[in-house]
Design a protein around this motif. Structure first.
Motif, short mmCIF file in Angstrom:
data_model
loop_
_atom_site.label_atom_id
_atom_site.label_comp_id
_atom_site.label_asym_id
_atom_site.label_seq_id
_atom_site.Cartn_x
_atom_site.Cartn_y
_atom_site.Cartn_z
N TYR A 59 64.84 -67.10 -50.13
CA TYR A 59 65.08 -67.10 -48.68
C TYR A 59 66.58 -67.17 -48.43
CZ TYR A 59 65.97 -69.31 -44.19
OH TYR A 59 66.50 -69.62 -42.96
N TYR A 60 67.04 -66.44 -47.41
CA TYR A 60 68.42 -66.52 -46.94
C TYR A 60 68.41 -66.69 -45.43
CZ TYR A 60 69.54 -64.42 -51.48
OH TYR A 60 69.64 -64.16 -52.82
N THR A 61 69.30 -67.50 -44.94
CA THR A 61 69.48 -67.54 -43.50
C THR A 61 70.14 -66.23 -43.05
OG1 THR A 61 70.20 -68.96 -41.68
CG2 THR A 61 71.77 -68.61 -43.48
N ASP A 62 69.87 -65.82 -41.83
CA ASP A 62 70.29 -64.49 -41.37
C ASP A 62 71.80 -64.25 -41.53
OD1 ASP A 62 67.92 -64.14 -38.59
OD2 ASP A 62 67.72 -63.77 -40.74
N SER A 63 72.59 -65.28 -41.29
CA SER A 63 74.04 -65.08 -41.27
C SER A 63 74.63 -64.76 -42.64
CB SER A 63 74.73 -66.31 -40.69
OG SER A 63 74.48 -67.44 -41.49
N ARG A 67 75.22 -60.80 -48.15
CA ARG A 67 76.52 -61.28 -48.66
C ARG A 67 76.36 -62.33 -49.76
NH1 ARG A 67 79.84 -64.06 -45.43
NH2 ARG A 67 78.19 -64.94 -44.11
N PHE A 68 75.33 -63.15 -49.66
CA PHE A 68 75.11 -64.24 -50.63
C PHE A 68 73.91 -63.91 -51.51
CE2 PHE A 68 76.99 -68.05 -48.03
CZ PHE A 68 78.16 -67.32 -47.83
N GLN A 82 76.19 -66.91 -55.37
CA GLN A 82 77.30 -65.95 -55.33
C GLN A 82 77.57 -65.60 -53.88
OE1 GLN A 82 79.25 -64.65 -57.83
NE2 GLN A 82 80.43 -63.71 -56.19
N MET A 83 78.78 -65.84 -53.44
CA MET A 83 79.14 -65.62 -52.04
C MET A 83 80.22 -64.54 -51.97
SD MET A 83 79.19 -69.57 -50.65
CE MET A 83 80.71 -69.96 -51.51
#
Length: 120
Positions: A59-63, A67-68, A82-83
């Motif tokens: 899961y990733y938050t939308d922001s 990118r991450f 990784q950012m």
């Protein structure tokens, strides 16, 4: 002693990259769902990314989508974040959290945090 230790934070220019690492000590991260959270000054802590114990769910938050990237290295007992294409609004203290629920028991560990500052 059971603990989580984050590393890899620092100062980076906008558009740059950093790789955060969360290492488990005294326990095996393989069985735990692991999440990365962040807290900017004056704001609530927010979830950034998480990965299930079997890597079946990420899961990733939308922001941060696109990118991450969160990933596991079971041989090293670590979970990394990784950012890429960092933005000033990514500036925060980043924390990792490992959680395991077995029946009615819950095992919940937090790291001490690592500072990420995105600034020119």
């Amino acid at each position: 002693q059971v603990q989580l230790v984050e590393s890899g934070g620092g100062l980076v220019q906008p558009g740059g990259s950093l790789r955060l690492s969360c290492a488990g000590s005294g326990f095996t991260l393989d069985y735990y769902a692991v999440g990365w959270f962040r807290q900017a000054p004056g704001k609530d802590r927010e979830g950034v990314a998480c990965i299930s114990s079997t890597e079946g769910s990420i899961y990733y938050t939308d922001s941060v989508k696109g990118r991450f990237t969160i990933s596991r290295d079971n041989a090293k007992n670590t979970v990394s974040l990784q950012m890429n294409t960092l933005k000033p609004e990514d500036t925060a203290v980043y924390y990792c959290n490992a959680i395991l629920r077995v029946g009615i028991d819950e095992y919940d560990y937090w790291g001490q945090g690592t500072q990420v500052t995105v600034s020119s």
